[in-house]
Motif scaffolding. Structure first.
Motif, PDB file in Angstrom:
ATOM      1  N   GLN A 293       0.838  -1.195   0.000  1.00 22.41           N
ATOM      2  CA  GLN A 293       0.000   0.000   0.000  1.00 22.41           C
ATOM      3  C   GLN A 293       0.875   1.246   0.000  1.00 22.41           C
ATOM      4  O   GLN A 293       1.908   1.302   0.682  1.00 22.41           O
ATOM      5  CB  GLN A 293      -0.906   0.034   1.236  1.00 22.41           C
ATOM      6  CG  GLN A 293      -1.997  -1.012   1.257  1.00 22.41           C
ATOM      7  CD  GLN A 293      -2.793  -0.941   2.535  1.00 22.41           C
ATOM      8  OE1 GLN A 293      -2.306  -1.242   3.627  1.00 22.41           O
ATOM      9  NE2 GLN A 293      -4.050  -0.546   2.423  1.00 22.41           N
ATOM     10  N   SER A 312      -1.757  -3.260  -3.901  1.00 16.32           N
ATOM     11  CA  SER A 312      -1.855  -4.517  -4.634  1.00 16.32           C
ATOM     12  C   SER A 312      -1.899  -5.675  -3.653  1.00 16.32           C
ATOM     13  O   SER A 312      -1.455  -5.577  -2.505  1.00 16.32           O
ATOM     14  CB  SER A 312      -0.676  -4.695  -5.591  1.00 16.32           C
ATOM     15  OG  SER A 312       0.540  -4.820  -4.866  1.00 16.32           O
ATOM     16  N   TRP A 342      -5.635  -8.004  -7.843  1.00 21.09           N
ATOM     17  CA  TRP A 342      -5.942  -6.584  -8.043  1.00 21.09           C
ATOM     18  C   TRP A 342      -4.717  -5.727  -7.762  1.00 21.09           C
ATOM     19  O   TRP A 342      -3.902  -6.030  -6.897  1.00 21.09           O
ATOM     20  CB  TRP A 342      -7.114  -6.132  -7.177  1.00 21.09           C
ATOM     21  CG  TRP A 342      -6.899  -6.288  -5.692  1.00 21.09           C
ATOM     22  CD1 TRP A 342      -7.227  -7.363  -4.921  1.00 21.09           C
ATOM     23  CD2 TRP A 342      -6.296  -5.330  -4.797  1.00 21.09           C
ATOM     24  NE1 TRP A 342      -6.861  -7.145  -3.603  1.00 21.09           N
ATOM     25  CE2 TRP A 342      -6.311  -5.897  -3.502  1.00 21.09           C
ATOM     26  CE3 TRP A 342      -5.766  -4.045  -4.964  1.00 21.09           C
ATOM     27  CZ2 TRP A 342      -5.805  -5.240  -2.391  1.00 21.09           C
ATOM     28  CZ3 TRP A 342      -5.256  -3.381  -3.853  1.00 21.09           C
ATOM     29  CH2 TRP A 342      -5.279  -3.973  -2.582  1.00 21.09           C
ATOM     30  N   SER A 344      -4.406  -1.468  -7.716  1.00 21.50           N
ATOM     31  CA  SER A 344      -5.203  -0.254  -7.887  1.00 21.50           C
ATOM     32  C   SER A 344      -4.333   0.993  -7.827  1.00 21.50           C
ATOM     33  O   SER A 344      -3.304   1.026  -7.144  1.00 21.50           O
ATOM     34  CB  SER A 344      -6.290  -0.164  -6.811  1.00 21.50           C
ATOM     35  OG  SER A 344      -5.711  -0.042  -5.521  1.00 21.50           O
ATOM     36  N   GLN A 345      -4.756   2.023  -8.556  1.00 20.02           N
ATOM     37  CA  GLN A 345      -4.141   3.348  -8.531  1.00 20.02           C
ATOM     38  C   GLN A 345      -5.268   4.381  -8.599  1.00 20.02           C
ATOM     39  O   GLN A 345      -6.117   4.323  -9.493  1.00 20.02           O
ATOM     40  CB  GLN A 345      -3.191   3.537  -9.717  1.00 20.02           C
ATOM     41  CG  GLN A 345      -2.030   2.565  -9.738  1.00 20.02           C
ATOM     42  CD  GLN A 345      -1.145   2.755 -10.948  1.00 20.02           C
ATOM     43  OE1 GLN A 345      -0.213   3.551 -10.951  1.00 20.02           O
ATOM     44  NE2 GLN A 345      -1.426   2.022 -12.009  1.00 20.02           N
ATOM     45  N   ARG A 346      -5.239   5.289  -7.643  1.00 14.58           N
ATOM     46  CA  ARG A 346      -6.281   6.324  -7.592  1.00 14.58           C
ATOM     47  C   ARG A 346      -5.637   7.666  -7.303  1.00 14.58           C
ATOM     48  O   ARG A 346      -4.663   7.749  -6.545  1.00 14.58           O
ATOM     49  CB  ARG A 346      -7.328   6.007  -6.524  1.00 14.58           C
ATOM     50  CG  ARG A 346      -8.128   4.749  -6.800  1.00 14.58           C
ATOM     51  CD  ARG A 346      -9.276   4.601  -5.820  1.00 14.58           C
ATOM     52  NE  ARG A 346      -8.798   4.452  -4.455  1.00 14.58           N
ATOM     53  CZ  ARG A 346      -8.508   3.286  -3.892  1.00 14.58           C
ATOM     54  NH1 ARG A 346      -8.630   2.166  -4.600  1.00 14.58           N
ATOM     55  NH2 ARG A 346      -8.099   3.223  -2.643  1.00 14.58           N
ATOM     56  N   ASP A 358      -8.860   6.412 -11.481  1.00 11.20           N
ATOM     57  CA  ASP A 358      -9.386   5.285 -10.705  1.00 11.20           C
ATOM     58  C   ASP A 358      -9.166   4.020 -11.523  1.00 11.20           C
ATOM     59  O   ASP A 358      -9.997   3.617 -12.336  1.00 11.20           O
ATOM     60  CB  ASP A 358     -10.866   5.470 -10.388  1.00 11.20           C
ATOM     61  CG  ASP A 358     -11.359   4.441  -9.366  1.00 11.20           C
ATOM     62  OD1 ASP A 358     -10.571   3.540  -9.011  1.00 11.20           O
ATOM     63  OD2 ASP A 358     -12.518   4.538  -8.933  1.00 11.20           O
ATOM     64  N   SER A 359      -8.003   3.411 -11.343  1.00 13.77           N
ATOM     65  CA  SER A 359      -7.593   2.251 -12.134  1.00 13.77           C
ATOM     66  C   SER A 359      -7.515   1.029 -11.229  1.00 13.77           C
ATOM     67  O   SER A 359      -6.929   1.077 -10.142  1.00 13.77           O
ATOM     68  CB  SER A 359      -6.225   2.505 -12.779  1.00 13.77           C
ATOM     69  OG  SER A 359      -5.689   1.327 -13.321  1.00 13.77           O
ATOM     70  N   ARG A 360      -8.101  -0.058 -11.676  1.00  9.29           N
ATOM     71  CA  ARG A 360      -8.005  -1.336 -10.959  1.00  9.29           C
ATOM     72  C   ARG A 360      -7.755  -2.424 -11.999  1.00  9.29           C
ATOM     73  O   ARG A 360      -8.611  -2.703 -12.837  1.00  9.29           O
ATOM     74  CB  ARG A 360      -9.272  -1.619 -10.168  1.00  9.29           C
ATOM     75  CG  ARG A 360      -9.148  -2.837  -9.233  1.00  9.29           C
ATOM     76  CD  ARG A 360     -10.414  -3.024  -8.432  1.00  9.29           C
ATOM     77  NE  ARG A 360     -10.355  -4.193  -7.576  1.00  9.29           N
ATOM     78  CZ  ARG A 360      -9.963  -4.194  -6.300  1.00  9.29           C
ATOM     79  NH1 ARG A 360      -9.587  -3.050  -5.743  1.00  9.29           N
ATOM     80  NH2 ARG A 360      -9.945  -5.298  -5.561  1.00  9.29           N
ATOM     81  N   GLU A 361      -6.568  -3.011 -11.930  1.00 11.07           N
ATOM     82  CA  GLU A 361      -6.152  -4.003 -12.911  1.00 11.07           C
ATOM     83  C   GLU A 361      -5.787  -5.301 -12.204  1.00 11.07           C
ATOM     84  O   GLU A 361      -5.660  -5.362 -10.975  1.00 11.07           O
ATOM     85  CB  GLU A 361      -4.947  -3.485 -13.706  1.00 11.07           C
ATOM     86  CG  GLU A 361      -5.170  -2.161 -14.402  1.00 11.07           C
ATOM     87  CD  GLU A 361      -6.144  -2.246 -15.550  1.00 11.07           C
ATOM     88  OE1 GLU A 361      -6.309  -3.364 -16.096  1.00 11.07           O
ATOM     89  OE2 GLU A 361      -6.730  -1.208 -15.909  1.00 11.07           O
ATOM     90  N   SER A 362      -5.590  -6.339 -12.986  1.00  8.61           N
ATOM     91  CA  SER A 362      -5.133  -7.625 -12.471  1.00  8.61           C
ATOM     92  C   SER A 362      -4.060  -8.167 -13.409  1.00  8.61           C
ATOM     93  O   SER A 362      -3.924  -7.708 -14.552  1.00  8.61           O
ATOM     94  CB  SER A 362      -6.296  -8.617 -12.360  1.00  8.61           C
ATOM     95  OG  SER A 362      -6.869  -8.865 -13.635  1.00  8.61           O
TER      96      SER A 362
END
Length: 632
Positions: A293, A312, A342, A344-346, A358-362
């Motif tokens: 984080q 992540s 997951w 994430s980047q915000r 607001d990105s959430r990838e895998s």
């Protein structure tokens, strides 16, 4: 009597030489082997040296090794190796492992070595730096090298140890560790550390301020490390948090205002099974999970606060099989996989609330590898290896490796090594796009490195070792942050080729009971991009350290480093610095006094793209640290 004394000295010399020849490393092949036989050039720093020099972070340990140069942005410490240390890279091209377990996070590919790191030097038995590409057994990130930290077992540090320290800039440190082992094969080690520091008062006239900035450079660090073993099973875990006040006005935040700060959290847990040799077979299996984080808060005009969040979760599987069924061969077969459910980047303003990203990838990665170590004769050894990796949304990558080792005599090794490595773009490089400062690039491809290296190591006597490394590397499709002509925004792109050639020469004395222990090394580096010297790359390095036993219970540790002129927004001239530590032991107690930057030199590092208003970043001035250790 004289003959007896000579026999004793001779026996001790033979024992010292045997210990010198039996030095082990794990990093090059992911299993223990002789340093001289390892298919790579390796530098090692042991705990005895590190603690005698007073190191408080893994970064300080790394700085002692040949070819390594650190940069401090007043936000993070970044590790440079063989000329590669681009401002803002965050160590993405260097793989870092704890007992062989990868800890580079998926979002930024970083494993930062200062207070963001979950370990402290007191818990590290040995730091191994494996030079050159090692993707054939490790996969992505192992372009420039691999840092492997071998941690203490309970048997290495039995009992309870308490350590406290105070120092300049309001430093307060408390450490506790406990080790235990039993005859049934059980082993336990627990370590805890807490550190706070108010930080320096900084003068940064480039920010348009004519006053000293007080209370804006503080740090707080808390870390836990647990490791337990029972027979062939192992369970280990770490948890760390760092809070850092930032005074350098990153990303255009308001200079001199409190509230711009970073928080980094990292935790991982690992369950492992590693059996002993059964006939010609040995098997191991590891399962691990990690959580990362990051939170950055930036104070802008009109008391507007912008927040950057990233995080992540990842799960890893590592399975390996060693086989000695063929005469003069040792075969390693393995596979490892990493699943990122997951990442994430915000990015958003807090008041009034306004979201920019607001990105959430895998993601997922699977690699299979094989390595064969073939003893051609009593003096020749050939190691060959290959690995194939499949990374989601990327082309499959293959990473070969070849190393020929000649052992003309017991204390000497000449190594010729070549290899190919890759690094897939991370989530930040592909998906960070707020459309007012940076544009995402989901189609970004992997960068690739080819390397050719010659290494030589020779024992000059039973304690002294001379080593030489000559290398040439070529990084193609390098991932770099570029400014777009049409919009002026930034975007990561695959651009150009970076080459690096150089020489590392080192001589060290490992020391013995009551003896002096020292190392001196020099490096020549020629790193070029588009015909120009690479930014933040010193053309030469000269460094060393020594530990001297003084009268009875006293000892003195001393370390120094000089590096050549570096390019940046403005050139940073050559500079040097030195540290010293005086230590006194009495029974179960130990006292230490350490002085950093003894000459109180005004030092700088080149500023990165995040420090837009700064041309150079000032480094810490002279400081003192006092510590006390009590062992039960």
């Amino acid at each position: 009597m004289f003959g007896i004394a000579l026999s004793a000295l001779s026996a001790r010399g033979e024992d010292d030489l045997e210990a010198l020849l039996q030095r082990e490393v794990v990093g090059p092949s992911r299993y223990a082997q002789s340093l001289l036989d390892a298919p790579a050039s390796v530098a090692v720093l042991g705990q005895r040296e590190s603690l005698a020099l007073g190191h408080g972070t893994v970064a300080e340990m790394l700085a002692r090794l040949p070819g390594v140069h650190l940069s401090h942005s007043r936000q993070y410490v970044e590790v440079g190796l063989r000329g590669f240390n681009r401002p803002g890279d965050y160590n993405s091209r260097l793989l870092v492992t704890i007992d062989g377990v990868r800890i580079n996070d998926p979002v930024y590919d970083q494993a930062l070595p200062e207070f963001e790191f979950p370990l402290v030097p007191e818990w590290v038995k040995r730091l191994e730096l494996v030079y050159g590409p090692s993707s054939s057994v490790y996969g992505a990130n192992a372009l420039l090298g691999v840092v492997n930290l071998v941690t203490l077992d309970g048997a290495d540090a039995p009992g309870l140890l308490l350590k406290g320290g105070v120092g300049s800039f309001g430093t307060r440190r408390l450490l506790m560790q406990y080790g235990h082992s039993d005859e049934q094969g059980g082993d336990l080690f627990i370590g805890l550390q807490s550190l706070t520091r108010r930080g320096e008062s900084l003068v940064l006239p480039e920010l348009g301020l004519n006053r000293s900035l007080r209370g804006l450079d503080g740090v707080a660090h808390h870390s836990v490390f647990v490791k337990a073993k029972r027979g062939e099973w192992r369970l280990a875990g770490t948890l760390t948090q760092r809070d850092k006040d930032v005074a350098t006005a990153p990303y255009g935040s308001v200079p001199g205002e409190a509230g711009t700060r970073y928080r980094d959290r990292y935790g991982h847990v690992e369950l492992g099974y590693e059996e002993g040799w059964s006939q010609a077979l040995r098997r191991s299996l590891r399962l691990s999970a990690s959580r990362y984080q990051f939170r950055g808060e930036y104070v802008f005009e009109n008391e507007q606060i912008n927040r950057d969040d990233a995080g992540s979760m990842s799960y890893s599987l590592d399975a390996r099989l060693q086989w000695r069924g063929w005469l003069n061969h040792e075969l390693l077969l393995g596979m490892d996989a990493r699943l990122v459910p997951w990442a994430s980047q915000r990015n958003a303003d807090l008041s009034p609330p306004l979201s920019y990203l607001d990105s959430r990838e895998s993601g997922r990665r699977l690699g299979v590898f094989a390595q064969d170590q073939w003893r051609l004769s009593p003096h020749w050894q050939l190691t060959s290896g290959v690995r194939i990796d499949r990374v989601r949304d990327q082309e499959s990558q293959w990473s070969p490796r070849l190393a020929l080792v000649w052992r003309p005599k017991a204390g000497e090794a000449l190594k010729l090594m070549m290899g190919r490595a890759f690094r897939a773009p991370n989530f930040s490089e592909r998906f960070y796009g707020d459309d007012y400062s940076q544009v995402a690039n989901p189609g970004l491809g992997a960068e690739r490195m080819r390397s050719l290296e010659l290494g030589w190591e020779r024992a000059l006597d039973e304690r002294t070792v001379l080593s030489l490394m000559v290398y040439s590397t070529r990084l193609s499709q390098a991932i770099e942050l570029q400014q777009l002509e049409e919009s002026g925004l930034l975007q990561y792109r695959n651009l150009g080729t970076i080459t690096s050639q150089g020489v590392d020469l080192a001589i060290s004395q490992l020391g013995g009971p009551g003896g002096v222990q020292w190392r001196v090394d020099g490096s020549y580096i020629r790193a070029r991009h588009a015909g120009e010297r690479v930014s933040n790359s010193p053309p030469w390095l000269f460094k060393g350290h020594a530990v001297w036993p003084l009268a009875s219970a006293w000892s003195l540790g001393f370390e120094w480093q000089a590096q050549g002129k570096r390019q940046g927004k403005v050139p940073v001239p050559w500079q040097w610095t030195a540290n010293g530590r005086l230590q006194y032991k009495q029974g179960s107690h130990e006292w230490g006094l350490r002085a950093l930057n003894l000459g109180d030199r005004l030092l700088h590092d080149p500023a990165g793209p995040d420090n837009q208003a700064l041309l150079r970043v000032p480094q810490p001035r002279r400081s003192l640290q006092v510590d006390w250790t009590w062992k039960l």
